[in-house]
Design a protein around this motif. Sequence first.
Motif, PDB file in Angstrom:
ATOM      1  N   TRP A 165     -12.077  51.338  14.179  1.00 32.63           N
ATOM      2  CA  TRP A 165     -13.303  52.038  13.778  1.00 32.63           C
ATOM      3  C   TRP A 165     -14.558  51.317  14.259  1.00 32.63           C
ATOM      4  CZ3 TRP A 165     -16.811  49.565  10.786  1.00 32.63           C
ATOM      5  CH2 TRP A 165     -16.391  48.618   9.859  1.00 32.63           C
ATOM      6  N   LEU A 166     -14.462  50.019  14.512  1.00 32.70           N
ATOM      7  CA  LEU A 166     -15.605  49.330  15.106  1.00 32.70           C
ATOM      8  C   LEU A 166     -15.869  49.828  16.522  1.00 32.70           C
ATOM      9  CD1 LEU A 166     -15.250  45.607  13.977  1.00 32.70           C
ATOM     10  CD2 LEU A 166     -17.185  47.118  13.557  1.00 32.70           C
ATOM     11  N   ARG A 167     -14.801  49.935  17.318  1.00 31.43           N
ATOM     12  CA  ARG A 167     -14.965  50.457  18.678  1.00 31.43           C
ATOM     13  C   ARG A 167     -15.474  51.893  18.640  1.00 31.43           C
ATOM     14  NH1 ARG A 167      -9.778  47.849  19.535  1.00 31.43           N
ATOM     15  NH2 ARG A 167     -10.052  45.905  20.682  1.00 31.43           N
ATOM     16  N   ALA A 168     -14.894  52.695  17.730  1.00 33.03           N
ATOM     17  CA  ALA A 168     -15.330  54.087  17.625  1.00 33.03           C
ATOM     18  C   ALA A 168     -16.802  54.158  17.234  1.00 33.03           C
ATOM     19  CB  ALA A 168     -14.476  54.827  16.586  1.00 33.03           C
ATOM     20  N   GLY A 169     -17.224  53.259  16.335  1.00 30.27           N
ATOM     21  CA  GLY A 169     -18.620  53.250  15.911  1.00 30.27           C
ATOM     22  C   GLY A 169     -19.563  52.859  17.027  1.00 30.27           C
ATOM     23  N   VAL A 170     -19.223  51.800  17.754  1.00 25.73           N
ATOM     24  CA  VAL A 170     -20.092  51.345  18.842  1.00 25.73           C
ATOM     25  C   VAL A 170     -20.165  52.383  19.953  1.00 25.73           C
ATOM     26  CG1 VAL A 170     -20.390  49.614  20.639  1.00 25.73           C
ATOM     27  CG2 VAL A 170     -19.740  48.903  18.339  1.00 25.73           C
ATOM     28  N   LEU A 171     -19.009  52.935  20.325  1.00 28.76           N
ATOM     29  CA  LEU A 171     -18.995  53.954  21.375  1.00 28.76           C
ATOM     30  C   LEU A 171     -19.709  55.222  20.917  1.00 28.76           C
ATOM     31  CD1 LEU A 171     -15.348  53.540  22.734  1.00 28.76           C
ATOM     32  CD2 LEU A 171     -17.472  52.807  23.814  1.00 28.76           C
ATOM     33  N   GLY A 172     -19.551  55.557  19.637  1.00 25.20           N
ATOM     34  CA  GLY A 172     -20.252  56.725  19.119  1.00 25.20           C
ATOM     35  C   GLY A 172     -21.756  56.551  19.162  1.00 25.20           C
ATOM     36  N   ALA A 173     -22.237  55.383  18.777  1.00 25.11           N
ATOM     37  CA  ALA A 173     -23.677  55.111  18.841  1.00 25.11           C
ATOM     38  C   ALA A 173     -24.170  55.152  20.274  1.00 25.11           C
ATOM     39  CB  ALA A 173     -23.972  53.746  18.214  1.00 25.11           C
ATOM     40  N   ASN A 174     -23.401  54.578  21.177  1.00 27.13           N
ATOM     41  CA  ASN A 174     -23.786  54.572  22.586  1.00 27.13           C
ATOM     42  C   ASN A 174     -23.880  55.995  23.134  1.00 27.13           C
ATOM     43  OD1 ASN A 174     -24.043  52.472  24.907  1.00 27.13           O
ATOM     44  ND2 ASN A 174     -22.798  54.105  25.751  1.00 27.13           N
TER      45      ASN A 174
END
Length: 243
Positions: A28-37
Amino acid sequence: MSTPAATAPAGGHEGEPHEDGLNNRLSWLRAGVLGANDGIVSVAGLVMGLAGATDDRGTILVGGVAGLVAGALSMAAGEYVSVSTQRDAELALLDKERTELREMPVEELAELRGLLEDRGLTPEVAAEVAAQLTARDALGAHAELELGIDPDDITNPWNAALASMLAFTVGALLPLLTILLPGLWRIPVTAVAVLAALAVTGVTSARIGYADPRRALLRNVAGGFFAMAVTYLVGMILGSHVA
């Protein structure tokens, strides 16, 4: 005489994560960072294109909000489907391994011993370790050594989908709010804010994946600048022709 490795306490060393549940947290950290990007880049490109076509802030606001909502829902749905597929595959592999352990325990023990030998253990040590791992947690040993899966840390699609949706929304709000500023300064202010935010997400994603943050920063900033420049020019061209 004891060596430093023999006297050092067991466990992971500083700077290297070994916590339980790390797979889910990284997911979920990767999903969060990629989602923000994605939220920053896609909505920045959208509102820049609108700003190039019109000075009407109401039109820009409606288009930006529509892009934000559609993008956030799309990111959540895509992340949910992707992680659900991964989860289904992991659960199916674990079910297959349970069946094999139940129906072919001798063959599975030999397979585990072979996996340990492949990792550098001598046959005698591998046989002892395989026996102890099987007695303690046969499924866990086979899942991690044979499949690369932690049975106690199966990826959760809902966590990834929610993190991606919220992060996309937060990221998208930055260009949406700055582009609504009055006057000619809204374009450069939006560009600077977006590039700064992309620098942050680039460095963050690199640190999560233990990669070089400088490369990620340059890729993010260059990609964001290109997206805003192209969509702004397209908006100007189409806006002048439609008008």
